[in-house]
Write an enzyme that holds these catalytic residues in place. Structure first.
Site, PDB file in Angstrom:
ATOM      1  N   ASP A  63     -18.928   7.289  45.402  1.00  0.00           N
ATOM      2  CA  ASP A  63     -19.669   8.203  44.515  1.00  0.00           C
ATOM      3  C   ASP A  63     -20.433   9.240  45.337  1.00  0.00           C
ATOM      4  O   ASP A  63     -20.490   9.153  46.563  1.00  0.00           O
ATOM      5  CB  ASP A  63     -20.636   7.419  43.596  1.00  0.00           C
ATOM      6  CG  ASP A  63     -21.503   6.416  44.352  1.00  0.00           C
ATOM      7  OD1 ASP A  63     -21.514   6.425  45.591  1.00  0.00           O
ATOM      8  OD2 ASP A  63     -22.173   5.603  43.690  1.00  0.00           O
ATOM      9  N   ASN A 129     -30.058  -2.560  37.727  1.00  0.00           N
ATOM     10  CA  ASN A 129     -29.668  -2.632  36.309  1.00  0.00           C
ATOM     11  C   ASN A 129     -28.197  -3.013  36.150  1.00  0.00           C
ATOM     12  O   ASN A 129     -27.623  -2.856  35.072  1.00  0.00           O
ATOM     13  CB  ASN A 129     -29.958  -1.314  35.600  1.00  0.00           C
ATOM     14  CG  ASN A 129     -29.165  -0.143  36.191  1.00  0.00           C
ATOM     15  OD1 ASN A 129     -28.405  -0.317  37.132  1.00  0.00           O
ATOM     16  ND2 ASN A 129     -29.357   1.042  35.630  1.00  0.00           N
ATOM     17  N   HIS A 131     -25.620  -1.613  37.730  1.00  0.00           N
ATOM     18  CA  HIS A 131     -24.619  -0.548  37.913  1.00  0.00           C
ATOM     19  C   HIS A 131     -23.812  -0.783  39.176  1.00  0.00           C
ATOM     20  O   HIS A 131     -24.296  -1.393  40.132  1.00  0.00           O
ATOM     21  CB  HIS A 131     -25.263   0.850  37.873  1.00  0.00           C
ATOM     22  CG  HIS A 131     -26.025   1.284  39.087  1.00  0.00           C
ATOM     23  ND1 HIS A 131     -27.350   1.653  39.039  1.00  0.00           N
ATOM     24  CD2 HIS A 131     -25.652   1.457  40.382  1.00  0.00           C
ATOM     25  CE1 HIS A 131     -27.747   2.027  40.250  1.00  0.00           C
ATOM     26  NE2 HIS A 131     -26.737   1.917  41.080  1.00  0.00           N
ATOM     27  N   GLU A 136     -23.353   3.426  35.172  1.00  0.00           N
ATOM     28  CA  GLU A 136     -24.588   2.915  34.595  1.00  0.00           C
ATOM     29  C   GLU A 136     -24.285   2.058  33.356  1.00  0.00           C
ATOM     30  O   GLU A 136     -23.166   2.098  32.830  1.00  0.00           O
ATOM     31  CB  GLU A 136     -25.486   4.096  34.188  1.00  0.00           C
ATOM     32  CG  GLU A 136     -25.940   4.969  35.355  1.00  0.00           C
ATOM     33  CD  GLU A 136     -27.166   4.391  36.083  1.00  0.00           C
ATOM     34  OE1 GLU A 136     -27.310   3.155  36.144  1.00  0.00           O
ATOM     35  OE2 GLU A 136     -27.969   5.196  36.591  1.00  0.00           O
TER      36      GLU A 136
END
Ligand code: GLP
Length: 237
Positions: A63, A129, A131, A136
């Site tokens: 990414d 979280n 991800h 996400e």
């Protein structure tokens, strides 16, 4: 899914570098997917220290932030140059970076991924979280490389990389389906801040609120944990 519950953070790092070194030693021209983040810094440091033979390998970055100049000190491009490419004297032509300046960035990256054949080993961290890459919560299992909006939680977690500067709101990320196309996945989680996400990952399956759970359907998914990351689970192993 294979879980390596290490006795120390150092052992967890070594477990990951051993997987990568074994791969390139047996298959020097392997295609390797690279992740960024603090978790990976000691992995790359150890690969450099062990002088990993990546001369014939090819790499794909997982990414990248949108809207940063490519030489921005907090870009993932700069991160991987600093931590892996330059110390190992690898050539920039050996690595594909998400083409954040292209209008059809996602489609373009997917095309070059297909042309390179399947990624042999995809290295992954995990966000607090759940991800992976920058997929996400809410990302679908079918998602491919695309521009994504970062959550406030992720922006807060990564703000320290930007000092006083503004943290980007968007990124280009390989999708879940793209990641699942790799022949094998190796996720490393270290530290207490990952313990909740790891507990959730182990107790749920294909749950969009924690994209890491999608990885459990991969036939060759290795999860490497240090004692802190594993502190909220009970594997009895
Ligand atoms: C980042 C990256 C992920 C990384 C995760 C955890 O934002 N996009 O690839 O795995 O968040 O980062 P860290 O290792 O710093 O906790």
């Amino acid at each position: 899914m294979r879980i390596i519950q290490s006795e120390s953070t150092a052992d967890a790092i070594s477990a990951v570098t051993t997987i990568l070194m074994d791969k390139v030693n047996s298959h020097p021209s392997s295609v390797i997917g690279l992740a960024t983040g603090r978790t990976m810094e000691p992995v790359y440091a150890q690969l450099v220290q062990k002088e990993a033979n990546f001369q014939k390998s090819f790499f794909f970055m997982l990414d990248e932030y949108m809207g940063l100049p490519s030489n921005h000190p907090s870009s993932f491009k700069q991160y991987i140059k600093d931590h892996l490419l330059n110390p190992l004297k690898l050539n920039e032509s050996q690595i594909a970076f998400p083409p954040v300046d292209k209008t059809d960035a996602g489609e373009y990256y997917e095309k070059i991924l297909v042309e390179a054949g399947r990624v042999d080993v995809q290295l992954l961290g995990i966000g607090q979280n759940g991800h992976i890459g920058f997929n996400e919560p809410g990302s679908t299992k079918e998602s491919r490389t695309r521009i994504v909006q970062l959550t406030e939680e992720t922006r807060k977690a990564n703000q320290s990389h930007f000092g006083e500067g503004e943290m980007p709101r968007e990124a280009l990320s390989m999708g879940i389906s793209t990641i699942l196309s790799a022949k094998s996945l190796v996720m490393l989680a270290t530290g207490k801040s990952k313990a909740d996400a790891i507990k959730y990952l182990l107790n749920h399956h294909d749950d969009p609120s924690c994209p890491a759970t999608y990885l459990k359907s991969h036939p060759h998914f290795t999860l490497v944990l240090d004692p802190d990351a594993a502190s909220k689970i009970n594997l009895n192993i």
